[in-house]
Every structure is written in structure tokens, then in C-alpha cells.
Write an enzyme that holds these catalytic residues in place. Sequence first.
Site, PDB file in Angstrom:
ATOM      1  N   ASP A  72       0.896  -1.208  -0.072  1.00 19.12           N
ATOM      2  CA  ASP A  72       0.244   0.070  -0.133  1.00 19.12           C
ATOM      3  C   ASP A  72       0.982   1.245  -0.003  1.00 19.12           C
ATOM      4  OD1 ASP A  72      -2.245   1.923   0.983  1.00 19.12           O
ATOM      5  OD2 ASP A  72      -3.277  -0.235   0.717  1.00 19.12           O
ATOM      6  N   ASP A  73       0.412   2.287   0.722  1.00 13.68           N
ATOM      7  CA  ASP A  73       1.068   3.606   0.543  1.00 13.68           C
ATOM      8  C   ASP A  73       2.521   3.617   1.194  1.00 13.68           C
ATOM      9  OD1 ASP A  73       1.131   6.248  -0.020  1.00 13.68           O
ATOM     10  OD2 ASP A  73      -0.516   6.869   1.347  1.00 13.68           O
ATOM     11  N   LYS A 149      -3.611  -0.438  -6.932  1.00 19.19           N
ATOM     12  CA  LYS A 149      -4.818   0.045  -6.037  1.00 19.19           C
ATOM     13  C   LYS A 149      -4.454   1.443  -6.524  1.00 19.19           C
ATOM     14  CE  LYS A 149      -6.038   0.867  -1.263  1.00 19.19           C
ATOM     15  NZ  LYS A 149      -5.872   0.270   0.161  1.00 19.19           N
ATOM     16  N   ASP A 151      -5.670   5.219  -5.608  1.00 21.95           N
ATOM     17  CA  ASP A 151      -6.336   6.111  -4.415  1.00 21.95           C
ATOM     18  C   ASP A 151      -6.838   7.259  -5.095  1.00 21.95           C
ATOM     19  OD1 ASP A 151      -7.235   6.705  -1.936  1.00 21.95           O
ATOM     20  OD2 ASP A 151      -5.481   5.990  -1.094  1.00 21.95           O
ATOM     21  N   ARG A 207     -13.634   0.711  -4.660  1.00 23.56           N
ATOM     22  CA  ARG A 207     -14.114   1.009  -3.181  1.00 23.56           C
ATOM     23  C   ARG A 207     -15.459   1.613  -3.200  1.00 23.56           C
ATOM     24  NH1 ARG A 207      -9.946   1.867   0.550  1.00 23.56           N
ATOM     25  NH2 ARG A 207     -11.597   2.855   1.792  1.00 23.56           N
ATOM     26  N   ASP A 211     -12.711   4.338   4.504  1.00 21.30           N
ATOM     27  CA  ASP A 211     -11.902   3.552   5.280  1.00 21.30           C
ATOM     28  C   ASP A 211     -12.564   2.491   6.060  1.00 21.30           C
ATOM     29  OD1 ASP A 211     -10.115   4.414   3.244  1.00 21.30           O
ATOM     30  OD2 ASP A 211      -8.431   4.484   5.006  1.00 21.30           O
TER      31      ASP A 211
END
Length: 503
Positions: A72-73, A149, A151, A207, A211
Site C-alpha cells: 500500500d502507501d 490499487k 487512490d 471501493r 476506510d
Amino acid sequence: MVFGGTLFIGTVALWASKAVAVDNGLAVTPQMGWDNWNAFGCDVSETLLTQTAQLIVDYGLKDLGYHYVILDDCWSTGRNASNNNSLIADSTKFPRGMAAVADDIHALGLGFGMYSDAGKYTCGGYAGSLGYETVDANTFASWGVDYLKYDNCYNMGQAGNQMISSGRYEVMGNALNATGRPILYSLCNWGEDYPWNWGSTIANSWRISGDIFDSWDMADARCPCDGDDAWNCGLPGFHCSVTNIMNKASFIVSKAQPGAWNDLDMLEVGNGAMTDAEYVAHFSMWAAVKSPLIMGNDIRTIPPADLAILSNPAVIAVSQDPSGSSAARRWIYATNDTDINGRATIQMWSGNLKSTTGGDQSDMVVLLINGNKNTIVLNATLADIFVDNGPLGTAPQVKLSWEVRDLWANRMSDDEAKAIIDASSAVGNATTGYNATTIGAGRYNATKTSYADGLAANSSLLLGKVSTTVQPSGTITATVDPHGAAMFRLRAMPTGSLKRDEL
Ligand code: GAL
């Protein structure tokens, strides 16, 4: 037969003839894997990824279908002006570089996922990909990335209607496709600008909420939109409970289709703040509505009970069902049996599964959800379960008898899960080594037999345990734990009367 937008001839689905989802051939069933964010946030490293990947293999999770290991990030240190402005991997966190990590993950037979952002910065404040889509897609492809992914932070105001948001996300989709490498494209714009309306033509999942938080039903002002208009959430927020996200999903279940899924966010199973019953209900729901199943826990310290939940092949077989159709909520009632900060409801969801009885009659998944803080007996009538086929008990399925199979009855014991954990040497456990033919004997292996084939062959590991039968116009009854779920597969039983009518 045309079913859910797909043309089936025999058992072969012809995608090309009627492509309604992005045609990269990926996520034909909801993607499965692991992402570090829920458990680790920005604390990422090469060791975390490679150890986790090894454990996904050792614990039999790869065999069950968990395929993507997703970083992820917070992995970069910016752009390299002397190399086409390409992103630079943080050499402290990833000393051998990203391609070496990808190689290790691939060597285990797994896929490698990465994260970026359709904005100036990522949510963690690192360099974003807006304006750099082509160079970044090429970098990801050159590193051997199999999944992106993508964002939504710092999007420079390029949001506010569906055309602007979809256009911004489509640029990266096109750049990924242009690399020639199959890269699963996972949108993460939290449901802003209704991605379920446009996501399927450019991506494999989107999504639908802010979150997730490791909580069953805790209300939090930072995750608003909990009511009947939850689908219309202008402020996705964060700290969203499982029930908040379930509610958001309930309005848009029809948007899920092979190759394009509503993403209810990564799983919290194993992160410690929910009860066993809550994790069972969470996992059951995510499977029934065809959300991607992306584990979000620290696999290196997984408790046996949580490994058992994540390893239930009968529930995963619902997620991976070849018909690719989401369950829908048939009823929800508010109750008063709640803690001060919770919102209690009881709910029933049901949905079509591909037939495992050889006939035309679909199997059915049924979920009874107890949001009360006390155990309760819940009922589901055939009339409600099959309401899509005719209201008020008029559905032909109501006149049939059904075998009822409990999908949690064969859950792996904690002892067996502990033996699997102890057998891996990857994180300093015992050094006997995982041996799929002994410790793994009898477990489902989807890398050898797909869920579609296993269901077609009536694998007992996938069908659950017969708990009862329900007669025409009957009712299924279950005693359900607080904040828990009962989950059943219904299979049509042969009918004598139908045969007589045919004569
Ligand atoms: C959020 C996203 C999370 C995680 C985080 C990283 O926007 O929804 O899943 O990726 O950013 O900063």
C-alpha cells in the site's frame, strides 16, 4: 443462456461476444489477497512483504485462492528527474528495489500489487500519479507489478461529477492496458461520484466507502452516511464500521459482475478488535456480496481462530461462485438491543449461486445477521429468500423442498489451525516445514481445482454440512451469536410431483 450479462454455452463463458466489464480478463471472480494497510499503515518493508508471502504459502492460504500480495502507501521517495520522472522506491524500506520483491513473490506463485494515487500526492503525502500515468504504469509493468490499487487523495479538485472522476481514473486504466502486462486495476475513490456506475468499463473493482475500521457497528461522525441514502455519500470519511459498509453495499449489489466488483474494503479479520462472531459475520458478508477478499491483518502473528475463518473453503466458494452474482438484502429491522454507540439491526440476505445439483435451479446463499448484543433465533422464509422470483411467496422456488447446508459447520478447529501455524519455519515457528500432503491433507486447493470445477464436482469441502431440509413454503431457523451470522447454501431437492406433471 444469457446470465448476468454473460453468454454461457455449456460451461464456457464467452466474454468477447458481450463485454460489459473491462476486458483485461482479470478478476473474473473477486480478487483475493493481502494488503498491508489495515495492520501496518506506512510501516512497510521488503521483509514484511516477503515474509507475508511465504506465510500465505505455508498456511495454505495461497491454495485457497489468496493470490495478490499488495504493498500500500508510503513506499517511494519521489521522482527521478534524470530518468523520465519515474517513481523511486525507498531504498531503506526496499534495499533490493521493487523488481526483486516482485521476483520473490512471483517465485512463490503469487501476484504482486502496488499502490498509487490519482492525485498530486498519495494519502500519506508521497508523490502521486496524476499527470504521470504513463510513466508510472510503465514503471509498474517493468517491476513486474500485477495489481494496482489507485487512490483519490489530493486530486486537485478533479472530482464532483461522474464524468470528471471517471475520466481521471480512465487515464491510468488506459496507461496500464498500454503496457501490455495484465494488471488488475482496483479503484479506491471511496464511492465518490458513484464509481459503481462507471467503474466496470475501466477497472476491475471500486471501493464503495471510506476506510474500514476494526469495529462491528461503532458509530463515528467521521464516517457519515449510515441511513437510507448511504449510497449518496458526499463525504466518504474513514473509521467506517462493518455494518456501515454493509448498509452502503445493500443499495448497489446489482452493480457487481464478473470482472468488476464492489469493493467493501480490506478485511479486518485477525486485527483483534472484533469478536470471533463479528469476524465470521464480516467475512461471510464480504463473500456473499462478492467484495474482493483482501486480508488486512498481520499474518506473522495470526491467531489460529482467525486463520480458521479466513480458510473456510465453503464460504470462499460463495465468493468465487462462477455466476458472479451478489447476494441482496431482503429485509432489515432496527432493534433496541444495542450498546450506546452501536446501531442494532437484524438482517437477511440471499442470492443466487450456480446450481450444484445438475438441474436448472440455482443454489441459493442465505445469511441471517444478528446485530443484537444478545443471542437470538432468526427465521428466513422461502418466500423472502426467493422474493426476486415472485413477491409474497409466488416464486416457483417456494414450492420446492431444499437441502440446507451450514457453511460454517465444518470450520477448521483451532487445534488444526495452530498445527498449520506451528509447522511453518518462516517466522521462527517450529521447523518441521509445511507439508501440504500431511498437514494440508484434506484442505481445498484452488490452484489445482478451481472453485468452479470443485463445485461442479460437488466437492464436500465446498458445499458445507447438511443441517436440515426445508419443506415447500417453509422457514429456515438459526440461533445466531451476538453480532454474528448464520450462512447457508440451499440446494433444490428433486420433486416427485414435478415428475408426475411431466408424464
Ligand atoms: C486511503 C485508502 C486506504 C489506504 C490509505 C493509504 O485513502 O482508502 O485503503 O490505501 O489511503 O494512505
